[in-house]
Write a protein that holds these residues in place. Structure first.
Motif, mmCIF file in Angstrom:
data_model
loop_
_atom_site.group_PDB
_atom_site.id
_atom_site.type_symbol
_atom_site.label_atom_id
_atom_site.label_comp_id
_atom_site.label_asym_id
_atom_site.label_seq_id
_atom_site.Cartn_x
_atom_site.Cartn_y
_atom_site.Cartn_z
ATOM 1 N N ILE A 214 -42.190 -11.808 -24.037
ATOM 2 C CA ILE A 214 -41.444 -10.532 -24.695
ATOM 3 C C ILE A 214 -40.428 -10.117 -23.526
ATOM 4 N N SER A 215 -39.286 -9.859 -24.260
ATOM 5 C CA SER A 215 -38.092 -9.280 -23.531
ATOM 6 C C SER A 215 -38.586 -8.044 -22.613
ATOM 7 N N GLY A 216 -38.264 -8.016 -21.454
ATOM 8 C CA GLY A 216 -38.259 -6.750 -20.685
ATOM 9 C C GLY A 216 -39.830 -6.575 -20.425
ATOM 10 N N ALA A 217 -40.633 -7.398 -20.816
ATOM 11 C CA ALA A 217 -42.087 -6.937 -20.435
ATOM 12 C C ALA A 217 -42.626 -7.652 -19.271
ATOM 13 N N THR A 218 -43.679 -7.093 -18.471
ATOM 14 C CA THR A 218 -44.119 -7.691 -17.000
ATOM 15 C C THR A 218 -45.578 -7.997 -17.476
ATOM 16 N N GLU A 219 -46.217 -8.557 -16.339
ATOM 17 C CA GLU A 219 -47.628 -8.785 -15.963
ATOM 18 C C GLU A 219 -48.361 -9.466 -17.305
ATOM 19 N N TYR A 220 -47.975 -10.624 -17.449
ATOM 20 C CA TYR A 220 -48.593 -11.365 -18.647
ATOM 21 C C TYR A 220 -49.929 -11.926 -18.376
ATOM 22 N N THR A 221 -50.882 -12.024 -19.128
ATOM 23 C CA THR A 221 -52.097 -12.856 -18.973
ATOM 24 C C THR A 221 -52.230 -13.194 -20.522
ATOM 25 N N CYS A 222 -53.014 -14.393 -20.744
ATOM 26 C CA CYS A 222 -53.474 -14.887 -22.134
ATOM 27 C C CYS A 222 -54.602 -15.309 -22.115
ATOM 28 N N SER A 223 -55.056 -15.640 -23.543
ATOM 29 C CA SER A 223 -56.481 -16.501 -23.463
ATOM 30 C C SER A 223 -56.113 -17.035 -24.956
ATOM 31 N N ILE A 224 -56.947 -18.298 -25.147
ATOM 32 C CA ILE A 224 -56.670 -19.224 -26.354
ATOM 33 C C ILE A 224 -58.094 -19.149 -27.217
ATOM 34 N N ASP A 225 -57.682 -18.885 -28.509
ATOM 35 C CA ASP A 225 -58.687 -19.387 -29.545
ATOM 36 C C ASP A 225 -58.653 -20.764 -30.145
ATOM 37 N N PRO A 226 -59.473 -21.714 -29.530
ATOM 38 C CA PRO A 226 -59.480 -23.005 -29.797
ATOM 39 C C PRO A 226 -59.977 -23.230 -31.209
ATOM 40 N N VAL A 227 -60.490 -22.213 -32.139
ATOM 41 C CA VAL A 227 -61.134 -22.486 -33.431
ATOM 42 C C VAL A 227 -60.255 -22.327 -34.368
ATOM 43 N N TYR A 228 -59.541 -21.207 -34.310
ATOM 44 C CA TYR A 228 -58.227 -20.654 -35.103
ATOM 45 C C TYR A 228 -56.928 -21.176 -34.710
ATOM 46 N N ASN A 229 -56.821 -21.680 -33.471
ATOM 47 C CA ASN A 229 -55.608 -22.367 -32.730
ATOM 48 C C ASN A 229 -54.503 -21.210 -32.733
ATOM 49 N N ARG A 230 -54.917 -20.234 -31.821
ATOM 50 C CA ARG A 230 -53.925 -19.231 -31.677
ATOM 51 C C ARG A 230 -53.954 -18.668 -30.157
ATOM 52 N N MET A 231 -53.078 -18.298 -29.706
ATOM 53 C CA MET A 231 -52.916 -17.532 -28.523
ATOM 54 C C MET A 231 -52.876 -16.135 -28.559
ATOM 55 N N ILE A 232 -53.659 -15.386 -27.554
ATOM 56 C CA ILE A 232 -53.150 -13.918 -27.441
ATOM 57 C C ILE A 232 -52.717 -13.660 -26.056
ATOM 58 N N VAL A 233 -51.736 -12.954 -26.203
ATOM 59 C CA VAL A 233 -51.224 -12.582 -24.841
ATOM 60 C C VAL A 233 -51.222 -11.068 -24.692
ATOM 61 N N ARG A 234 -51.546 -10.547 -23.530
ATOM 62 C CA ARG A 234 -51.573 -9.205 -23.225
ATOM 63 C C ARG A 234 -50.279 -8.794 -22.040
ATOM 64 N N TYR A 235 -49.557 -7.945 -22.253
ATOM 65 C CA TYR A 235 -48.684 -7.788 -21.395
ATOM 66 C C TYR A 235 -48.396 -6.180 -21.111
ATOM 67 N N HIS A 236 -47.548 -5.903 -20.180
ATOM 68 C CA HIS A 236 -47.196 -4.535 -19.839
ATOM 69 C C HIS A 236 -45.817 -4.216 -20.010
ATOM 70 N N GLN A 237 -45.459 -3.066 -20.896
ATOM 71 C CA GLN A 237 -44.228 -2.691 -21.095
ATOM 72 C C GLN A 237 -44.043 -1.271 -21.333
ATOM 73 N N ASP A 238 -43.274 -0.632 -20.941
ATOM 74 C CA ASP A 238 -43.147 0.981 -21.271
ATOM 75 C C ASP A 238 -44.325 1.704 -20.755
ATOM 76 N N GLY A 239 -44.820 1.332 -19.752
ATOM 77 C CA GLY A 239 -45.993 1.957 -19.187
ATOM 78 C C GLY A 239 -47.501 1.737 -19.749
ATOM 79 N N ALA A 240 -47.413 0.867 -20.587
ATOM 80 C CA ALA A 240 -48.697 0.654 -21.413
ATOM 81 C C ALA A 240 -48.827 -0.943 -21.581
ATOM 82 N N LYS A 241 -50.168 -1.148 -21.927
ATOM 83 C CA LYS A 241 -50.601 -2.566 -22.100
ATOM 84 C C LYS A 241 -50.566 -2.910 -23.693
ATOM 85 N N HIS A 242 -49.937 -4.128 -24.055
ATOM 86 C CA HIS A 242 -49.841 -4.382 -25.515
ATOM 87 C C HIS A 242 -50.234 -5.810 -25.742
ATOM 88 N N ILE A 243 -50.363 -6.225 -27.283
ATOM 89 C CA ILE A 243 -50.964 -7.463 -27.492
ATOM 90 C C ILE A 243 -49.870 -8.087 -28.347
#
Length: 324
Positions: A170-199
């Motif tokens: 995410i352009s301009g975002a910081t502090e990334y983490t992630c987790s993987i759903d191996p059943v439905y084959n997707r990645m979820i990313v949690r990141y910090h931007q504009d003073g809040a956490k987003h998904i």
């Protein structure tokens, strides 16, 4: 290699880096400012149903509190992240322990300057378990990029190394983490931007190429009280765990709560729901969530806890399997 600009790269350079990191090729991509959710509705775990033991009080290579864990469902491996022994919190030095599914210690890998280890995922390529994990820790010890790095037992890798892929989805975002759903084959990313956490949520078909340009869902999660201790994704629902270790002010059964969130709407589906999994453990601090599907086809939501006495912390992992 850092993919934090739109600088063009030669095909030879892409393939050389891909071979070193275990991907077929890396693409350059960023998430958009907003995206319509387009994830088909799935079943979700009933957080009110009982939890079952995978194992209790198992040793890690580092005897500090575990931070999170993740499965390689293809190669049948379990990885647990903890801070390195005698390393300050702000350094972001991680120790990844590989365990078998009975909790027996197998091997370790040190990742210096990577981050806090709130959540990570494993993406197998053949017999290699590749970690999607935060890297390039800031002054607070949290990763400012995502790394794709092969697990190599007994080795130490510094975040400054150029031998693995680094991404800022995410352009301009910081502090990334992630987790993987191996059943439905997707990645979820949690990141910090504009003073809040987003998904943001991505298809693995895209992230396998290093492409974060087409999220299937983006939202700001609702405020949930308690100390954040991990998250994961299963189908169209995100799961979030909060709580603290046992103490005089937080005795058994503790304050560990799990919440499910609909990623299409960003609204809470269930919870926060108190869990008493492992209520008799010593210390018992919630640390991490992960998804796994058994060979028999049963999907499970796994809950991790740091247990044991100070100076001899252990790993304890439980699971829920009731879907609604």
């Amino acid at each position: 290699m850092e993919h934090n600009s739109r600088t063009s790269l030669t095909r030879r350079g892409l393939l050389r880096t891909a071979t070193g990191a275990g991907l077929a090729a890396f693409g350059v991509g960023y998430g958009t400012a907003s995206a319509a959710a387009s994830v088909g509705t799935t079943s979700r775990f009933d957080l009110s149903q009982p939890s079952y033991d995978l194992f209790r009080d198992k040793n890690l290579h580092s005897n500090r509190v575990q931070q999170s864990f993740a499965f390689d469902s293809v190669n049948k491996r379990l990885f647990v992240a903890a801070k390195r022994l005698d390393s300050p919190e702000s350094a972001g030095d991680l120790c990844i322990s590989q365990l078998d599914f009975a909790g027996n210690y197998v091997s370790y890998m040190h990742l210096n300057g990577f981050g806090h280890g709130v959540a990570f995922g494993v993406r197998p390529v053949g017999s290699t378990s590749n970690l999607w994990i935060e890297t390039d820790a800031n002054g607070n010890g949290y990763g400012t990029k995502l790394a794709f790095i092969g697990y190599n037992p007994g080795t130490t890798v510094d975040a400054a190394s150029q031998g693995f892929g680094k991404f800022q989805p995410i352009s301009g975002a910081t502090e990334y983490t992630c987790s993987i759903d191996p059943v439905y084959n997707r990645m979820i990313v949690r990141y910090h931007q504009d003073g809040a956490k987003h998904i943001a949520v991505y298809d693995l078909a895209d992230t396998d190429k290093g492409d974060f340009s087409s999220p299937v869902a983006m939202f700001t999660p609702p405020a949930i009280s308690g100390t954040p201790q991990g998250y994961t994704l299963y189908g169209s629902y995100m799961y979030f765990i909060t709580g603290d270790g046992y103490s005089a002010s937080n005795p058994d059964p503790g304050n560990t709560y799990i919440t499910s969130i609909n990623i299409n709407t960003g609204a809470i589906a269930q919870g926060p729901t108190l869990t008493k999994a492992g209520s008799t453990l010593v210390y018992r601090e919630p640390e991490g969530l992960a998804i796994y599907r058994t060979d028999a086809g049963e999907s499970r939501l796994f809950l991790g806890f740091a247990s044991g006495n100070e100076g001899d912390r252990r790993s304890s992992i439980f699971y829920k399997n009731a879907l609604v």
